[in-house]
Scaffold this active site. Structure first.
Site, PDB file in Angstrom:
ATOM      1  CE  LYS A   1      29.222  -2.480 -46.713  1.00 19.08           C
ATOM      2  NZ  LYS A   1      28.077  -3.043 -47.416  1.00 19.08           N
TER       3      LYS A   1
ATOM      4  CE  LYS B   1      26.543 -10.926 -47.899  1.00 21.11           C
ATOM      5  NZ  LYS B   1      26.443  -9.780 -48.811  1.00 21.11           N
TER       6      LYS B   1
ATOM      7  CE  LYS C   1      30.895  -3.886 -52.806  1.00 20.42           C
ATOM      8  NZ  LYS C   1      29.816  -4.655 -52.456  1.00 20.42           N
TER       9      LYS C   1
HETATM   10  N1  AQP Z   1      28.012  -3.214 -42.324  1.00 21.07           N
HETATM   11  C1  AQP Z   1      26.712  -3.089 -42.528  1.00 21.07           C
HETATM   12  N2  AQP Z   1      25.943  -2.339 -41.700  1.00 21.07           N
HETATM   13  C2  AQP Z   1      24.609  -2.210 -41.906  1.00 21.07           C
HETATM   14  N3  AQP Z   1      23.965  -2.808 -42.925  1.00 21.07           N
HETATM   15  C3  AQP Z   1      24.694  -3.565 -43.765  1.00 21.07           C
HETATM   16  N4  AQP Z   1      24.359  -4.291 -44.847  1.00 21.07           N
HETATM   17  C4  AQP Z   1      25.455  -4.899 -45.367  1.00 21.07           C
HETATM   18  N5  AQP Z   1      26.527  -4.589 -44.623  1.00 21.07           N
HETATM   19  C5  AQP Z   1      26.082  -3.760 -43.617  1.00 21.07           C
HETATM   20  C6  AQP Z   1      23.012  -4.352 -45.369  1.00 21.07           C
HETATM   21  O1  AQP Z   1      22.722  -5.713 -45.682  1.00 21.07           O
HETATM   22  C7  AQP Z   1      21.866  -5.727 -46.823  1.00 21.07           C
HETATM   23  C8  AQP Z   1      22.375  -6.697 -47.832  1.00 21.07           C
HETATM   24  O2  AQP Z   1      23.585  -6.259 -48.352  1.00 21.07           O
HETATM   25  P1  AQP Z   1      24.250  -7.046 -49.544  1.00 21.07           P
HETATM   26  O3  AQP Z   1      24.868  -8.267 -49.053  1.00 21.07           O
HETATM   27  O4  AQP Z   1      23.267  -7.290 -50.624  1.00 21.07           O
HETATM   28  O5  AQP Z   1      25.277  -6.024 -50.095  1.00 21.07           O
HETATM   29  P2  AQP Z   1      26.438  -5.273 -49.399  1.00 21.07           P
HETATM   30  O6  AQP Z   1      25.909  -4.076 -48.676  1.00 21.07           O
HETATM   31  O7  AQP Z   1      27.452  -5.011 -50.477  1.00 21.07           O
HETATM   32  O8  AQP Z   1      26.987  -6.327 -48.341  1.00 21.07           O
HETATM   33  P3  AQP Z   1      28.462  -6.721 -48.047  1.00 21.07           P
HETATM   34  O9  AQP Z   1      28.434  -7.551 -46.808  1.00 21.07           O
HETATM   35  O10 AQP Z   1      29.349  -5.515 -48.038  1.00 21.07           O
HETATM   36  O11 AQP Z   1      28.793  -7.671 -49.257  1.00 21.07           O
HETATM   37  P4  AQP Z   1      30.059  -7.703 -50.210  1.00 21.07           P
HETATM   38  O12 AQP Z   1      31.270  -7.695 -49.311  1.00 21.07           O
HETATM   39  O13 AQP Z   1      29.951  -8.979 -50.984  1.00 21.07           O
HETATM   40  O14 AQP Z   1      29.941  -6.519 -51.089  1.00 21.07           O
HETATM   41  C9  AQP Z   1      21.732  -4.304 -47.334  1.00 21.07           C
HETATM   42  O15 AQP Z   1      20.521  -3.768 -46.868  1.00 21.07           O
HETATM   43  C10 AQP Z   1      22.899  -3.616 -46.700  1.00 21.07           C
HETATM   44  O16 AQP Z   1      22.636  -2.247 -46.494  1.00 21.07           O
END
Ligand code: AQP
Length: 338
Positions: A200, A203, A117
């Site tokens: 990955k 969001k 990040k």
């Molecule tokens: N691509 C993914 N595949 C499987 N699991 C996923 N999770 C997120 N993306 C995937 C799971 O969703 C839960 C919540 O995640 P989060 O929103 O708290 O954090 P993150 O993993 O950082 O999600 P994002 O979508 O990537 O958010 P941003 O872009 O804002 O950083 C977790 O259990 C995660 O494993």
């Protein structure tokens, strides 16, 4: 030291840093629903994690409600699970400070998500982004949670949570925090970006075409799968044939997770098929599974006061568990309470 047996309890959360994606649904929410009723379940909208990067204040409140609406629409029931947003339980931040003093800088430096990040901008990102895993450990251990369903991207943070619990228990000679188990299973451990199968699905990815949003309509879902990157080869005869084809593997795994089947079973059904056949079938399946949830999310979002009421009630229940554990932690550490 042998560990006390802790009552089985699930904690997990999602940060409201944007609209929910198919990755959040398959990697987290669908599995949260699956664990409901099996043991005590606590699911949080982790808004304090969201602000580790800039969030527009008006959008943040809205996104917090949207994640809560996603939980409810997918089947989480406030009568069976505790649903709340993190900032309504200040004990998360209080325990996180204690864990900031337990965790070692060397441990934090190994966190790959921070490196991903922060990238080459590490000097400019917030201190909160760096300390994020200590807050996540507090989220989990504040409830003595024994199980945390997460996607594979969060595995390292749950391992750090175990390290923090073990060091705390050792330093204070108190068998107080459980060594929490990450629950990472099934075909949807890591849903990848539709335009680059090595990244990955997130969001906050730059292009909307990279991800399926939980609120996308049928036409948008079909368009995004149609344009998803693949390769010219047809579907292989066995699962081994996907080993070096990340984009193809991702689409097969999404299909498998949506339809509650294994990737092997998908291959058995579509061996030799071209993308012209598989992608529309995948889009139809995604629409069939997601549209009832997105319709219900839209209905819930029309009544924000009701969502706020559910989160407020959940926060009250959460505080009932968290506050005694925080008080005991203060006593163990020797922080005076008059
Ligand atoms: N691509 C993914 N595949 C499987 N699991 C996923 N999770 C997120 N993306 C995937 C799971 O969703 C839960 C919540 O995640 P989060 O929103 O708290 O954090 P993150 O993993 O950082 O999600 P994002 O979508 O990537 O958010 P941003 O872009 O804002 O950083 C977790 O259990 C995660 O494993």
């Amino acid at each position: 030291m042998t560990q006390t047996t802790f009552t089985p309890r699930v904690f997990s959360g999602i940060k409201p840093s944007g609209g929910l994606t198919l990755g959040n649904y398959l990697g987290a929410i669908k599995r949260f629903v699956g664990m409901q009723g099996q043991m005590e379940t606590i699911y949080c909208v982790v808004d304090m994690h969201a602000i580790t990067v800039w969030q527009d204040p008006k959008e943040l409140a809205n996104m917090t409600r949207e994640v809560a609406a996603g939980y409810l629409a997918a089947g989480l029931d406030p009568a069976q699970s505790i649903l709340f947003n993190q900032s309504q339980v200040p004990a998360h931040a209080e325990l996180a400070w204690i864990f900031n003093c337990v965790a070692r800088v060397g441990w934090m430096n190994r966190m790959t998500q921070f490196k991903d990040k922060a990238g080459s901008n590490a000097e400019k990102v917030s201190l909160g982004l760096y300390a994020y895993p200590a807050l996540m450990a507090a989220d989990i251990l504040l409830y003595h949670a024994t199980h945390v369903p997460v996607g594979e991207d969060q595995k390292q943070h749950v391992e750090l949570t175990r390290d923090i619990a073990a060091k705390f228990n050792h330093d204070f000679a108190a068998d107080f925090f459980p060594l929490t188990t990450p629950v990472i299973e099934g075909p949807a451990m890591r849903i990848m970006n539709l335009r680059d199968g090595t990244k990955k699905m997130s969001k906050s990815g730059v292009s909307d075409m990279e991800r399926i949003n939980m609120t996308d309509d049928a036409t948008t879902i079909a368009k995004k799968f149609k344009k998803a990157k693949t390769d010219p080869e047809p579907m292989p005869e066995t699962i081994d044939g996907l080993a070096t084809r990340p984009e193809a593997r991702n689409l097969v795994e999404i299909y498998a997770a949506l339809n509650d089947m294994t990737a092997e079973a998908v291959i058995a059904e579509y061996a030799g098929a071209g993308w012209g056949r598989f992608k529309p079938a995948l889009a139809d399946l995604a629409v069939e599974k997601l549209s009832p949830i997105s319709l219900e999310m839209a209905r819930l979002m029309d009544d924000p006061a009701e969502i706020d009421r559910i989160l407020g009630q959940g926060a009250q229940k959460a505080r009932g568990i968290a506050e005694p554990i925080l008080r005991q932690t203060y006593d163990i550490v020797g922080l005076l309470r008059s």
